[in-house]
Enzyme design. Structure first.
Site, PDB file in Angstrom:
ATOM      1  N   ASP A  45     -77.329  -2.280 -23.914  1.00  0.00           N
ATOM      2  CA  ASP A  45     -76.904  -3.678 -24.041  1.00  0.00           C
ATOM      3  C   ASP A  45     -77.236  -4.451 -22.757  1.00  0.00           C
ATOM      4  O   ASP A  45     -77.025  -5.658 -22.674  1.00  0.00           O
ATOM      5  CB  ASP A  45     -75.422  -3.795 -24.436  1.00  0.00           C
ATOM      6  CG  ASP A  45     -74.486  -3.225 -23.403  1.00  0.00           C
ATOM      7  OD1 ASP A  45     -74.966  -2.641 -22.404  1.00  0.00           O
ATOM      8  OD2 ASP A  45     -73.253  -3.355 -23.572  1.00  0.00           O
ATOM      9  N   SER A  46     -77.825  -3.755 -21.785  1.00  0.00           N
ATOM     10  CA  SER A  46     -78.430  -4.431 -20.627  1.00  0.00           C
ATOM     11  C   SER A  46     -79.543  -5.360 -21.111  1.00  0.00           C
ATOM     12  O   SER A  46     -80.035  -6.201 -20.352  1.00  0.00           O
ATOM     13  CB  SER A  46     -78.979  -3.414 -19.618  1.00  0.00           C
ATOM     14  OG  SER A  46     -79.792  -2.455 -20.265  1.00  0.00           O
ATOM     15  N   ASP A  84     -77.099   1.199 -28.127  1.00  0.00           N
ATOM     16  CA  ASP A  84     -75.861   0.957 -27.374  1.00  0.00           C
ATOM     17  C   ASP A  84     -74.953   0.013 -28.160  1.00  0.00           C
ATOM     18  O   ASP A  84     -75.359  -1.120 -28.470  1.00  0.00           O
ATOM     19  CB  ASP A  84     -76.273   0.280 -26.055  1.00  0.00           C
ATOM     20  CG  ASP A  84     -75.298   0.521 -24.932  1.00  0.00           C
ATOM     21  OD1 ASP A  84     -74.311   1.251 -25.136  1.00  0.00           O
ATOM     22  OD2 ASP A  84     -75.549  -0.011 -23.838  1.00  0.00           O
ATOM     23  N   LYS A 114     -74.414   4.954 -28.439  1.00  0.00           N
ATOM     24  CA  LYS A 114     -73.665   5.152 -27.194  1.00  0.00           C
ATOM     25  C   LYS A 114     -72.522   4.151 -27.172  1.00  0.00           C
ATOM     26  O   LYS A 114     -72.676   3.024 -27.637  1.00  0.00           O
ATOM     27  CB  LYS A 114     -74.572   4.927 -25.973  1.00  0.00           C
ATOM     28  CG  LYS A 114     -73.806   4.957 -24.632  1.00  0.00           C
ATOM     29  CD  LYS A 114     -74.726   4.941 -23.439  1.00  0.00           C
ATOM     30  CE  LYS A 114     -75.101   3.574 -22.949  1.00  0.00           C
ATOM     31  NZ  LYS A 114     -73.965   2.696 -22.562  1.00  0.00           N
ATOM     32  N   GLU A 116     -69.012   2.909 -24.554  1.00  0.00           N
ATOM     33  CA  GLU A 116     -68.356   3.040 -23.253  1.00  0.00           C
ATOM     34  C   GLU A 116     -66.893   3.455 -23.421  1.00  0.00           C
ATOM     35  O   GLU A 116     -66.225   2.980 -24.339  1.00  0.00           O
ATOM     36  CB  GLU A 116     -68.397   1.699 -22.502  1.00  0.00           C
ATOM     37  CG  GLU A 116     -69.796   1.245 -22.136  1.00  0.00           C
ATOM     38  CD  GLU A 116     -69.815  -0.071 -21.348  1.00  0.00           C
ATOM     39  OE1 GLU A 116     -68.731  -0.574 -20.952  1.00  0.00           O
ATOM     40  OE2 GLU A 116     -70.918  -0.598 -21.121  1.00  0.00           O
ATOM     41  N   GLU A 183     -71.974   6.432 -14.804  1.00  0.00           N
ATOM     42  CA  GLU A 183     -72.497   5.247 -14.089  1.00  0.00           C
ATOM     43  C   GLU A 183     -71.610   4.897 -12.903  1.00  0.00           C
ATOM     44  O   GLU A 183     -70.380   4.818 -13.022  1.00  0.00           O
ATOM     45  CB  GLU A 183     -72.584   4.042 -15.045  1.00  0.00           C
ATOM     46  CG  GLU A 183     -73.086   2.791 -14.305  1.00  0.00           C
ATOM     47  CD  GLU A 183     -73.515   1.636 -15.194  1.00  0.00           C
ATOM     48  OE1 GLU A 183     -73.419   1.744 -16.431  1.00  0.00           O
ATOM     49  OE2 GLU A 183     -73.957   0.620 -14.629  1.00  0.00           O
TER      50      GLU A 183
HETATM   51  O1  KIV Z   1     -77.021  -0.922 -21.139  1.00  0.00           O
HETATM   52  C1  KIV Z   1     -77.552  -0.098 -20.397  1.00  0.00           C
HETATM   53  O2  KIV Z   1     -78.713  -0.244 -19.964  1.00  0.00           O
HETATM   54  C2  KIV Z   1     -76.772   1.071 -20.020  1.00  0.00           C
HETATM   55  C3  KIV Z   1     -77.345   1.947 -18.951  1.00  0.00           C
HETATM   56  C4  KIV Z   1     -77.054   1.313 -17.643  1.00  0.00           C
HETATM   57  C5  KIV Z   1     -76.830   3.317 -19.013  1.00  0.00           C
HETATM   58  O3  KIV Z   1     -75.718   1.283 -20.523  1.00  0.00           O
END
Ligand code: KIV
Length: 265
Positions: A45-46, A84, A114, A116, A183
């Site tokens: 989600d970056s 994510d 994924k 969090e 992280e």
């Molecule tokens: O969103 C992302 O890029 C991430 C990585 C930093 C692991 O969660």
């Protein structure tokens, strides 16, 4: 190379071979990553900050994530692709989380999701993994909590918070995650976590003891325009390359040096 599945990562840990992971958000970069031998591609989600111009990851929507997951999946054959789950797609209720995770697999075409969080997410993760959804955990610095944390803070700096992270990792392993992103965690604490759990740990700003490393692709390519995190390393300088290319193009159009006969019909 064969299509990678969850067992591949477990074997890497057992064999003491490092896992290479990288984010990607589109078809072209996914192809480059796969061809270079990146084993796990995360559509993180970056995306929000790297591609969509948002301030944080909090504004990223499920539809935006699915759109980019599809592009990355189209660019890969063998790499393992993880989608994510963005902010508030798995926090409102477990039912909603199950439905949204299903969209990642069925519409996005990814190999795993994924999310969090630590022990508080173990019950949800158990439901997902029991239903057949491969899940990657993510503990330590949690970008989706940036507003309540008051910024991006390294996690596990005290004995108490370090212990809590180890407990998180154990709870996630018991819930069935196939790997955990660590992280923004001090190296000593990541090492302890990596030794404690039997599933692989993938670090970002978590030191060298992790079973693998993940980086944000824009940082690696030197395409990041704002703040560059301490944990990142630039392996190219695409900012300068692109700037020069665009300026040269502009200058040649202005001066009528482009197009020439060669580019004309
Ligand atoms: O969103 C992302 O890029 C991430 C990585 C930093 C692991 O969660």
């Amino acid at each position: 190379m064969k299509k990678i599945n969850v067992n591949y990562f477990q074997k890497k840990k057992e064999d003491g071979e490092k896992i290479v992971a990288l984010t990607a958000y589109d078809f072209v970069i996914a192809q480059f990553a796969e061809n270079a031998g990146v084993e796990l591609i995360l559509v993180g989600d970056s995306l929000g900050m790297s591609v969509l111009g948002y301030e944080t990851t909090v504004m990223v929507t499920l539809d935006e994530m699915l759109h980019h997951c599809k592009a990355v999946v189209r660019g890969t054959k063998n790499s393992f692709v993880v989608g994510d789950m963005p902010f508030m797609t798995y926090q409102i209720s477990d039912e909603e989380a199950m439905k949204n995770a299903t969209r990642f697999l069925q519409e996005g075409g990814v190999d795993a999701i994924k999310l969090e969080g630590g022990k508080e997410k173990a019950k949800l993760i158990s439901r997902l993994t029991s239903a057949g959804v491969p899940v990657m955990g993510h503990i330590g610095l949690l970008p989706q909590k940036v507003m309540t944390a008051g910024g991006y803070k390294i996690a596990g700096k005290t004995e108490e918070t370090a212990l809590s992270l180890i407990q998180d990792a154990v709870a996630l392993e018991q819930a069935g995650v196939f790997a955990i992103v660590l992280e923004g965690i001090p190296s000593k604490v990541s090492k302890k976590i990596t030794e404690t759990v039997s599933i692989p740990t993938i670090g970002i700003g978590a030191g060298e003891a992790c079973d693998g490393q993940i980086q944000v692709v824009n940082d690696v390519l030197g395409l990041t325009t704002g703040y560059l995190p301490k944990h990142s390393k630039q392996y190219a300088n695409l900012n300068d390359t692109i700037k020069n290319a665009f300026e040269n193009y502009k200058n040649e159009v202005k001066s009528s040096d482009f197009p020439t006969n060669k580019e004309s019909f």
